[in-house]
Design a protein around this motif. Sequence first.
Motif, PDB file in Angstrom:
ATOM      1  N   SER A 129      73.183  25.853 -26.646  1.00  0.00           N
ATOM      2  CA  SER A 129      74.467  25.313 -27.098  1.00  0.00           C
ATOM      3  C   SER A 129      75.582  26.369 -27.120  1.00  0.00           C
ATOM      4  O   SER A 129      75.423  27.470 -26.580  1.00  0.00           O
ATOM      5  CB  SER A 129      74.291  24.671 -28.468  1.00  0.00           C
ATOM      6  OG  SER A 129      75.051  23.506 -28.528  1.00  0.00           O
ATOM      7  N   GLY A 130      76.707  26.004 -27.763  1.00  0.00           N
ATOM      8  CA  GLY A 130      77.847  26.919 -27.791  1.00  0.00           C
ATOM      9  C   GLY A 130      77.542  28.173 -28.599  1.00  0.00           C
ATOM     10  O   GLY A 130      77.965  29.280 -28.253  1.00  0.00           O
ATOM     11  N   THR A 131      76.790  28.011 -29.669  1.00  0.00           N
ATOM     12  CA  THR A 131      76.420  29.166 -30.489  1.00  0.00           C
ATOM     13  C   THR A 131      75.623  30.154 -29.653  1.00  0.00           C
ATOM     14  O   THR A 131      75.880  31.364 -29.665  1.00  0.00           O
ATOM     15  CB  THR A 131      75.589  28.720 -31.715  1.00  0.00           C
ATOM     16  OG1 THR A 131      76.326  27.722 -32.427  1.00  0.00           O
ATOM     17  CG2 THR A 131      75.269  29.876 -32.634  1.00  0.00           C
ATOM     18  N   ASN A 134      77.848  31.974 -27.164  1.00  0.00           N
ATOM     19  CA  ASN A 134      78.579  33.058 -27.835  1.00  0.00           C
ATOM     20  C   ASN A 134      77.655  34.241 -28.111  1.00  0.00           C
ATOM     21  O   ASN A 134      78.040  35.398 -27.965  1.00  0.00           O
ATOM     22  CB  ASN A 134      79.167  32.556 -29.158  1.00  0.00           C
ATOM     23  CG  ASN A 134      80.516  31.912 -28.956  1.00  0.00           C
ATOM     24  OD1 ASN A 134      81.509  32.595 -28.728  1.00  0.00           O
ATOM     25  ND2 ASN A 134      80.568  30.584 -29.023  1.00  0.00           N
ATOM     26  N   TRP A 157      86.727  30.623 -36.141  1.00  0.00           N
ATOM     27  CA  TRP A 157      85.418  30.026 -36.438  1.00  0.00           C
ATOM     28  C   TRP A 157      84.560  31.082 -37.112  1.00  0.00           C
ATOM     29  O   TRP A 157      84.362  32.175 -36.567  1.00  0.00           O
ATOM     30  CB  TRP A 157      84.759  29.546 -35.136  1.00  0.00           C
ATOM     31  CG  TRP A 157      83.452  28.829 -35.315  1.00  0.00           C
ATOM     32  CD1 TRP A 157      83.164  27.840 -36.212  1.00  0.00           C
ATOM     33  CD2 TRP A 157      82.256  29.030 -34.552  1.00  0.00           C
ATOM     34  NE1 TRP A 157      81.871  27.412 -36.049  1.00  0.00           N
ATOM     35  CE2 TRP A 157      81.293  28.128 -35.041  1.00  0.00           C
ATOM     36  CE3 TRP A 157      81.899  29.879 -33.495  1.00  0.00           C
ATOM     37  CZ2 TRP A 157      80.001  28.039 -34.514  1.00  0.00           C
ATOM     38  CZ3 TRP A 157      80.616  29.797 -32.978  1.00  0.00           C
ATOM     39  CH2 TRP A 157      79.682  28.885 -33.476  1.00  0.00           C
ATOM     40  N   HIS A 207      90.029  30.707 -28.614  1.00  0.00           N
ATOM     41  CA  HIS A 207      89.578  29.305 -28.595  1.00  0.00           C
ATOM     42  C   HIS A 207      90.348  28.609 -27.472  1.00  0.00           C
ATOM     43  O   HIS A 207      91.581  28.538 -27.522  1.00  0.00           O
ATOM     44  CB  HIS A 207      89.880  28.609 -29.916  1.00  0.00           C
ATOM     45  CG  HIS A 207      89.139  29.189 -31.093  1.00  0.00           C
ATOM     46  ND1 HIS A 207      88.652  28.405 -32.120  1.00  0.00           N
ATOM     47  CD2 HIS A 207      88.799  30.462 -31.407  1.00  0.00           C
ATOM     48  CE1 HIS A 207      88.052  29.186 -33.015  1.00  0.00           C
ATOM     49  NE2 HIS A 207      88.138  30.437 -32.600  1.00  0.00           N
ATOM     50  N   ASN A 212      89.534  25.849 -33.981  1.00  0.00           N
ATOM     51  CA  ASN A 212      88.835  25.615 -35.243  1.00  0.00           C
ATOM     52  C   ASN A 212      89.070  26.830 -36.149  1.00  0.00           C
ATOM     53  O   ASN A 212      88.706  27.937 -35.775  1.00  0.00           O
ATOM     54  CB  ASN A 212      87.330  25.466 -34.951  1.00  0.00           C
ATOM     55  CG  ASN A 212      86.509  25.255 -36.201  1.00  0.00           C
ATOM     56  OD1 ASN A 212      87.049  25.116 -37.304  1.00  0.00           O
ATOM     57  ND2 ASN A 212      85.196  25.238 -36.045  1.00  0.00           N
ATOM     58  N   ASP A 240      86.068  30.555 -26.056  1.00  0.00           N
ATOM     59  CA  ASP A 240      85.113  29.643 -26.663  1.00  0.00           C
ATOM     60  C   ASP A 240      85.612  28.231 -26.353  1.00  0.00           C
ATOM     61  O   ASP A 240      86.699  27.843 -26.769  1.00  0.00           O
ATOM     62  CB  ASP A 240      85.068  29.886 -28.186  1.00  0.00           C
ATOM     63  CG  ASP A 240      83.980  29.083 -28.844  1.00  0.00           C
ATOM     64  OD1 ASP A 240      83.853  27.891 -28.516  1.00  0.00           O
ATOM     65  OD2 ASP A 240      83.255  29.624 -29.687  1.00  0.00           O
ATOM     66  N   ALA A 242      84.547  24.736 -27.018  1.00  0.00           N
ATOM     67  CA  ALA A 242      83.622  23.851 -27.745  1.00  0.00           C
ATOM     68  C   ALA A 242      84.129  22.412 -27.811  1.00  0.00           C
ATOM     69  O   ALA A 242      83.415  21.527 -28.281  1.00  0.00           O
ATOM     70  CB  ALA A 242      83.392  24.386 -29.159  1.00  0.00           C
ATOM     71  N   TYR A 243      85.369  22.173 -27.356  1.00  0.00           N
ATOM     72  CA  TYR A 243      85.955  20.837 -27.572  1.00  0.00           C
ATOM     73  C   TYR A 243      86.634  20.292 -26.326  1.00  0.00           C
ATOM     74  O   TYR A 243      87.621  19.566 -26.428  1.00  0.00           O
ATOM     75  CB  TYR A 243      86.960  20.899 -28.742  1.00  0.00           C
ATOM     76  CG  TYR A 243      86.316  21.315 -30.048  1.00  0.00           C
ATOM     77  CD1 TYR A 243      85.739  20.363 -30.875  1.00  0.00           C
ATOM     78  CD2 TYR A 243      86.246  22.649 -30.423  1.00  0.00           C
ATOM     79  CE1 TYR A 243      85.117  20.736 -32.061  1.00  0.00           C
ATOM     80  CE2 TYR A 243      85.625  23.040 -31.606  1.00  0.00           C
ATOM     81  CZ  TYR A 243      85.059  22.070 -32.412  1.00  0.00           C
ATOM     82  OH  TYR A 243      84.446  22.441 -33.579  1.00  0.00           O
ATOM     83  N   SER A 274      80.301  24.684 -24.862  1.00  0.00           N
ATOM     84  CA  SER A 274      79.393  23.857 -25.659  1.00  0.00           C
ATOM     85  C   SER A 274      79.496  22.414 -25.192  1.00  0.00           C
ATOM     86  O   SER A 274      80.583  21.910 -24.921  1.00  0.00           O
ATOM     87  CB  SER A 274      79.773  23.925 -27.134  1.00  0.00           C
ATOM     88  OG  SER A 274      79.120  22.885 -27.841  1.00  0.00           O
ATOM     89  N   SER A 276      78.042  20.115 -27.226  1.00  0.00           N
ATOM     90  CA  SER A 276      77.665  19.376 -28.446  1.00  0.00           C
ATOM     91  C   SER A 276      78.639  18.249 -28.752  1.00  0.00           C
ATOM     92  O   SER A 276      78.251  17.101 -28.977  1.00  0.00           O
ATOM     93  CB  SER A 276      77.635  20.320 -29.645  1.00  0.00           C
ATOM     94  OG  SER A 276      76.701  21.332 -29.437  1.00  0.00           O
ATOM     95  N   LYS A 277      79.917  18.607 -28.793  1.00  0.00           N
ATOM     96  CA  LYS A 277      80.908  17.654 -29.320  1.00  0.00           C
ATOM     97  C   LYS A 277      81.343  16.640 -28.263  1.00  0.00           C
ATOM     98  O   LYS A 277      81.501  15.468 -28.561  1.00  0.00           O
ATOM     99  CB  LYS A 277      82.159  18.387 -29.823  1.00  0.00           C
ATOM    100  CG  LYS A 277      81.898  19.761 -30.366  1.00  0.00           C
ATOM    101  CD  LYS A 277      81.785  19.796 -31.849  1.00  0.00           C
ATOM    102  CE  LYS A 277      81.376  21.186 -32.285  1.00  0.00           C
ATOM    103  NZ  LYS A 277      81.326  21.353 -33.698  1.00  0.00           N
ATOM    104  N   ARG A 285      71.351  20.778 -28.235  1.00  0.00           N
ATOM    105  CA  ARG A 285      71.638  22.212 -28.080  1.00  0.00           C
ATOM    106  C   ARG A 285      71.830  22.618 -26.616  1.00  0.00           C
ATOM    107  O   ARG A 285      71.086  23.439 -26.072  1.00  0.00           O
ATOM    108  CB  ARG A 285      70.529  23.075 -28.729  1.00  0.00           C
ATOM    109  CG  ARG A 285      70.119  22.681 -30.123  1.00  0.00           C
ATOM    110  CD  ARG A 285      71.258  22.552 -31.089  1.00  0.00           C
ATOM    111  NE  ARG A 285      71.912  23.793 -31.426  1.00  0.00           N
ATOM    112  CZ  ARG A 285      73.227  23.874 -31.641  1.00  0.00           C
ATOM    113  NH1 ARG A 285      74.012  22.811 -31.532  1.00  0.00           N
ATOM    114  NH2 ARG A 285      73.768  25.016 -31.968  1.00  0.00           N
TER     115      ARG A 285
HETATM  116  C1  LIG Z   1      84.852  27.051 -32.175  1.00  0.00           C
HETATM  117  C2  LIG Z   1      83.414  26.693 -32.076  1.00  0.00           C
HETATM  118  N1  LIG Z   1      82.638  27.342 -31.215  1.00  0.00           N
HETATM  119  C3  LIG Z   1      81.350  27.062 -31.072  1.00  0.00           C
HETATM  120  C4  LIG Z   1      80.757  26.084 -31.833  1.00  0.00           C
HETATM  121  C5  LIG Z   1      79.281  25.898 -31.617  1.00  0.00           C
HETATM  122  O1  LIG Z   1      78.836  24.652 -31.438  1.00  0.00           O
HETATM  123  P1  LIG Z   1      77.348  24.352 -30.988  1.00  0.00           P
HETATM  124  O2  LIG Z   1      76.523  25.553 -31.146  1.00  0.00           O
HETATM  125  O3  LIG Z   1      76.916  23.247 -31.873  1.00  0.00           O
HETATM  126  O4  LIG Z   1      77.461  23.923 -29.559  1.00  0.00           O
HETATM  127  C6  LIG Z   1      81.514  25.383 -32.770  1.00  0.00           C
HETATM  128  C7  LIG Z   1      80.907  24.390 -33.644  1.00  0.00           C
HETATM  129  O5  LIG Z   1      81.365  24.025 -34.680  1.00  0.00           O
HETATM  130  C8  LIG Z   1      82.886  25.687 -32.882  1.00  0.00           C
HETATM  131  O6  LIG Z   1      83.682  25.041 -33.732  1.00  0.00           O
END
Ligand SMILES: Cc1ncc(COP(=O)(O)O)c(C=O)c1O
Length: 430
Positions: A129-131, A134, A157, A207, A212, A240, A242-243, A274, A276-277, A285
């Motif tokens: 996933s995004g985490t 990163n 974030w 971002h 965020n 990053d 993520a959206y 990411s 996820s969203k 993930r």
């Molecule tokens: C700015 C930002 N980066 C990365 C993520 C990571 O998301 P995930 O690991 O769920 O894909 C989030 C999740 O809240 C986020 O807000």
Amino acid sequence: MKEKERGVPSDLARKTLSGKKDAHEDMSSFSELPTVKPDAAFTLLAAYKTDTSSNKVDLCPGFYRDENGRPWILSSVIQAKERIHADPKVNHEHLPLAGHTELLRQSKELVFGKEDRDLKRVASIQTVSGTGANHLAALFLSTKLNPKTVWFPNLGWINHTAIWKLAGSHVQQRFYPYFNGENQIIDFDAMVEVLREAQKGDVIVLHACAHNPTGVDLSKEQWNTLATICKNTGLFPVFDLAYQGLASGDVRQDASAISDFFDRGNLEFVVAQSYSKNFGLYGERIGILHIAALDVTAAAKITPALTQLSRAEITSCPSYGARIISQILGDLKLYDQWLEDLATMHNRMKTMRESLYHGLLVRKVRGSWDHILTDTGMFSMTGLSTTQVTAMKEKHHIYLLPSGRISVTGLTTRNIDHVVTALEDILGTY
Ligand SMILES: Cc1ncc(COP(=O)(O)O)c(C=O)c1O
């Protein structure tokens, strides 16, 4: 002659033989571990779940919620799952070490845009996933680029700093001014001023869209200025993403800063993507780490280096979500459905922003609220102090982050009046 030489057992050997231990030997090796503060967002979520009030409202989540405040499975995802389940060739083997091959190709096109771009100079690897993207970026850059400092936006974030602390502990962390809470805009002049202190090889975390926690993004012109700063100072950007699709509702628009940086042709940078969203696949993930290099030869060297790091951590990535996303991105009908799904999420958030704004205006609630309409994505800052945030929870059963951030996905037509009434009570009126 020494005791040892005469065959007399040592203290330790005597104890071992007799089975007797000192009192302290029964203590856990971990008894001295420092106490770790629980995660604020997840603690609030747990508190919300146990709150028995019928009026409770959760404005914390970084997850999309539907009109009933419930998780939403995208139509495109439902259809893709049906296809996968009906396919007898699908098995549970590992994905290749770099991830789902087709998804990697599709993701490059989604992020950078495919029109006339040579995407061979992008090295991509699937991540948790995004985490995870990163994290792998921090691990790779902190060792291969060896930055002195990593720069984060203030605000930003919360997990970025934690990830870099873990994966690049020798890299100094600093913040650049980003959000001016008084007038709810980006303090770009202050940002540029502080970034003058950056040195060649430093990393800057950005971002790409739907910032965020503020919901305030750089304008096209500001992105251009920033790209020039990065080129001139040798700052290394990490986007990053993520959206994508949830800021403007348009997937290309939301990644336009990335394609603009790429099209300059003279910048190297990272994208931590990411899924996820924008696919509602939080638990699956799925993410991708992209590194845009200056040329194809460098990109070809980066991929094995990333694969080596990933192999030591996770060997290979989760496959189920990757298959779902790849089905959708690779099929015209499902892709169109996904765009419609994104529009559904985006429009609902927009409608909730409008309702909140009008409610606050009609009741003359103290504060400046225009930004609620112009902020993008899920989040906005309310300007509430931590004491006021606590009062929202204790008096009105409305949960938001201690920073005063709300997620508009927690708003519904049923709870909006309650939220406005609570804000009126806590903030007062003009
Ligand atoms: C700015 C930002 N980066 C990365 C993520 C990571 O998301 P995930 O690991 O769920 O894909 C989030 C999740 O809240 C986020 O807000």
